[in-house]
Write a protein that holds these residues in place. Structure first.
Motif, short mmCIF file in Angstrom:
data_model
loop_
_atom_site.label_atom_id
_atom_site.label_comp_id
_atom_site.label_asym_id
_atom_site.label_seq_id
_atom_site.Cartn_x
_atom_site.Cartn_y
_atom_site.Cartn_z
N VAL A 27 9.85 -8.40 -7.63
CA VAL A 27 10.28 -8.80 -8.62
C VAL A 27 9.76 -10.61 -8.22
O VAL A 27 9.27 -10.91 -7.55
CB VAL A 27 11.45 -8.64 -8.92
N ASN A 28 9.11 -11.31 -9.10
CA ASN A 28 8.77 -12.13 -9.84
C ASN A 28 9.52 -12.64 -9.30
O ASN A 28 10.99 -13.48 -10.35
CB ASN A 28 7.45 -12.48 -10.72
N ARG A 29 10.08 -13.76 -8.21
CA ARG A 29 11.00 -14.90 -7.63
C ARG A 29 11.54 -15.87 -8.87
O ARG A 29 12.33 -16.63 -8.87
CB ARG A 29 11.17 -14.86 -6.04
N ALA A 63 19.08 -10.37 -6.92
CA ALA A 63 19.48 -8.36 -5.99
C ALA A 63 19.66 -8.16 -7.34
O ALA A 63 19.13 -6.46 -6.39
CB ALA A 63 20.70 -8.79 -5.40
N MET A 64 20.15 -8.00 -7.89
CA MET A 64 19.90 -6.47 -9.21
C MET A 64 18.82 -6.66 -9.35
O MET A 64 18.26 -5.42 -9.93
CB MET A 64 21.20 -6.89 -10.23
N ALA A 65 17.64 -7.11 -9.33
CA ALA A 65 16.48 -6.40 -10.30
C ALA A 65 15.80 -5.81 -8.62
O ALA A 65 14.45 -5.58 -9.21
CB ALA A 65 15.93 -8.14 -10.91
N CYS A 66 15.88 -6.71 -7.63
CA CYS A 66 15.17 -6.61 -6.72
C CYS A 66 15.88 -4.59 -6.11
O CYS A 66 15.15 -3.34 -6.06
CB CYS A 66 15.97 -6.71 -5.36
N LEU A 67 17.08 -4.05 -6.66
CA LEU A 67 18.03 -3.01 -6.57
C LEU A 67 17.22 -1.64 -7.46
O LEU A 67 16.92 -0.97 -7.30
CB LEU A 67 19.70 -2.93 -6.20
N GLU A 68 16.59 -2.93 -8.96
CA GLU A 68 15.74 -2.33 -9.75
C GLU A 68 14.58 -1.13 -8.64
O GLU A 68 14.06 -0.46 -9.95
CB GLU A 68 15.75 -2.59 -11.08
N LYS A 69 14.39 -2.09 -8.58
CA LYS A 69 12.71 -2.08 -8.06
C LYS A 69 12.87 -0.92 -6.65
O LYS A 69 11.89 -0.18 -5.78
CB LYS A 69 11.74 -2.41 -7.66
N GLY A 70 14.32 -0.49 -6.03
CA GLY A 70 15.07 -0.01 -5.18
C GLY A 70 14.83 -0.05 -3.98
O GLY A 70 14.45 -0.10 -2.20
N ALA A 118 0.77 -0.95 -0.23
CA ALA A 118 0.04 -0.61 -0.14
C ALA A 118 0.91 1.31 0.26
O ALA A 118 1.73 0.95 0.95
CB ALA A 118 -0.87 0.06 1.59
N TYR A 119 0.55 1.87 -1.01
CA TYR A 119 0.85 3.52 -1.00
C TYR A 119 0.44 5.01 -0.44
O TYR A 119 -1.59 4.69 -1.04
CB TYR A 119 1.44 3.42 -1.91
N GLY A 120 0.77 5.42 0.11
CA GLY A 120 -0.43 6.96 0.76
C GLY A 120 0.02 7.92 -0.95
O GLY A 120 0.48 7.50 -1.54
N LYS A 121 -1.07 8.53 -0.28
CA LYS A 121 -1.05 9.85 -0.93
C LYS A 121 -0.08 10.71 -0.91
O LYS A 121 0.71 10.76 -0.51
CB LYS A 121 -2.53 10.65 0.20
N GLY A 122 0.72 10.22 -2.29
CA GLY A 122 1.49 11.55 -2.42
C GLY A 122 2.61 10.89 -3.25
O GLY A 122 3.70 11.39 -3.70
N GLU A 123 2.67 9.29 -2.42
CA GLU A 123 3.78 8.23 -2.83
C GLU A 123 3.54 7.77 -3.92
O GLU A 123 2.82 8.62 -5.18
CB GLU A 123 3.09 7.88 -2.10
N GLN A 124 5.53 7.90 -4.78
CA GLN A 124 5.53 7.71 -5.53
C GLN A 124 6.27 6.12 -6.10
O GLN A 124 6.96 6.14 -5.65
CB GLN A 124 6.18 8.55 -6.81
N ILE A 125 5.84 5.96 -6.80
CA ILE A 125 6.89 4.62 -8.00
C ILE A 125 7.76 5.05 -8.89
O ILE A 125 6.56 6.00 -9.65
CB ILE A 125 6.06 3.20 -7.76
N HIS A 126 8.54 4.91 -9.57
CA HIS A 126 9.23 4.85 -10.56
C HIS A 126 9.12 3.19 -11.16
O HIS A 126 9.85 2.84 -10.77
CB HIS A 126 10.73 5.71 -10.56
N THR A 127 9.47 3.07 -12.61
CA THR A 127 9.79 2.29 -13.71
C THR A 127 10.64 2.78 -14.71
O THR A 127 10.71 3.94 -14.62
CB THR A 127 8.32 1.62 -13.86
N GLU A 128 10.90 1.86 -15.47
CA GLU A 128 11.76 2.92 -16.03
C GLU A 128 10.90 3.57 -17.40
O GLU A 128 11.98 4.51 -17.07
CB GLU A 128 12.52 2.00 -17.34
N CYS A 129 9.81 3.47 -16.92
CA CYS A 129 9.37 4.86 -18.15
C CYS A 129 8.52 5.81 -18.00
O CYS A 129 8.19 6.55 -18.34
CB CYS A 129 8.83 4.24 -19.49
N SER A 169 12.72 -11.22 1.49
CA SER A 169 10.96 -11.32 1.68
C SER A 169 10.36 -9.52 1.15
O SER A 169 9.49 -9.38 0.25
CB SER A 169 10.74 -11.90 2.99
N ALA A 170 10.75 -9.46 1.57
CA ALA A 170 10.86 -7.88 1.38
C ALA A 170 10.32 -6.77 -0.51
O ALA A 170 9.87 -6.78 -1.41
CB ALA A 170 12.26 -6.31 1.59
N CYS A 171 11.27 -8.34 -0.81
CA CYS A 171 11.19 -7.75 -2.66
C CYS A 171 10.43 -9.19 -3.46
O CYS A 171 9.76 -8.92 -4.52
CB CYS A 171 12.24 -8.54 -3.38
#
Length: 335
Positions: free
Chosen positions: A276-278, A309-316, A35-46, A270-272
């Motif tokens: 990212v589909n493991r 681990a790298m794919a997780c890092l791409e998602k922050g 869940a993300y609150g009001k005004g929170e952002q997520i960044h994808t590559e595009c 677990s946080a990832c």
């Protein structure tokens, strides 16, 4: 028609994930099970997406990049997200431009040399060559060499214990970052300023994974082996006719492979898990750990885990997964 006991929110208010009643402006948004609150952002590559009244509002980034990776024993994820495995013992073109009939001039070409790295016949990348006109980089044996020059290309090399990073700018055309783990894994991230067609094993980078198996002859192959064989750099190399399943060839290694690779499914990551589909990474790890039976088996397994681990890092999500007992990083002599 009938009365039901319980609580409801007053008119104009909505229940959020904590069970509180909030106005529409404060409604959370969901992405990947979080869940993300009001005004929170997520960044994808595009895109940059902002949570507004319980819905994502997305804005296209001015510069859009995409990543292709080659890792372990012939695993590739294309720029458009298509995944496949191949066992070819040859040099193959990973990515190049100048693929269209109207503009056949190439400004870059990235080639992998694949060699057999297991008794069952599996292959892995031994060296990466990057050709930029008269400028050439060779990444091999945990080191790199540069030869020639091209005044139209700007580049910078950065190195740490785990990776060698190569930033390349071809003004007006491409910004590229290549991240090499000095073993079998290479990540190619491209941001382009033109709609120039790209081709090779990394696909055609047009946003559609369904037509990624486009051969050198410009038709979409019916299977990945036909596609892979069309991108051989040396036509004298033999064609690939089948993909080896190393766990079937080396069944005695399967239990060890599944046990060590289970770190991907464990609490450590677990946080990832909902970002990212493991499963594709776990399956690739098991396959590679079964296949490396000549030596360096732990290296093959660690390389496979590091890709997740790298794919997780791409998602922050930064996972501290290495320990002195599991895939340790050794300090440099003076460090």
């Amino acid at each position: 028609t009938k009365c039901e006991s319980g609580c409801v929110c007053a008119d104009g208010l909505y229940e959020n994930l904590d069970g509180r009643c909030v106005p529409a402006e404060e409604c959370p948004c969901e992405y990947g099970g979080l869940a993300y609150g009001k005004g929170e952002q997520i960044h994808t590559e595009c895109e940059i997406c902002t949570c507004t009244k319980g819905k994502w509002k997305c804005v296209q980034k001015s510069r859009c990049s995409s990543t292709c990776n080659l890792y372990g024993e012939g695993h590739i994820t294309t720029f458009d997200g298509q995944r496949f495995v191949f066992d070819g013992n040859c040099e193959y073109i990973l990515a190049m431009d100048g693929c269209s009939i109207t503009r056949p001039v190439s400004s870059f070409k990235i080639v992998t040399e694949n060699v057999i790295c297991g008794r069952s016949g599996v292959t892995c990348s031994r060296s990466i060559s990057i050709y930029l006109g008269n400028l050439t980089f060779i990444l091999r044996d945990e080191a790199y060499t540069v030869s020639g020059e091209n005044p139209e290309v700007h580049y910078k090399v950065k190195e740490n214990v785990l990776h060698l990073m190569l930033d390349i700018i071809i003004p007006g055309k491409y910004n590229m970052t290549l991240i090499w783990n000095k073993h079998m894994n290479i990540f190619i991230k491209i941001s382009r300023e033109t709609q120039e067609t790209i081709c090779g094993l990394c696909g055609n980078y047009n946003g559609n994974m369904k037509d990624d198996f486009q051969t050198r002859s410009k038709y979409v192959a019916s299977n990945e082996l036909e596609f892979v064989n069309s991108w051989k750099e040396n036509p004298l190399c033999g064609d690939v006719y089948f993909v080896v399943d190393p766990c079937s060839k080396n069944p005695y290694r399967k239990a060890w492979a599944e046990k060590t690779c289970s770190i991907i499914n464990s609490q450590v990551f677990s946080a990832c898990h909902n970002k990212v589909n493991r499963m594709p990474y776990y399956e690739a790890c098991v396959r590679d750990s079964c296949g490396c039976d000549i030596g360096g088996d732990c290296e093959c397994m660690c390389d496979a885990v590091s890709v997740y681990a790298m794919a997780c890092l791409e998602k922050g999500i930064c996972i501290d997964w290495r320990t002195p007992e599991f895939c340790p990083v050794y300090c440099g002599y003076y460090n």
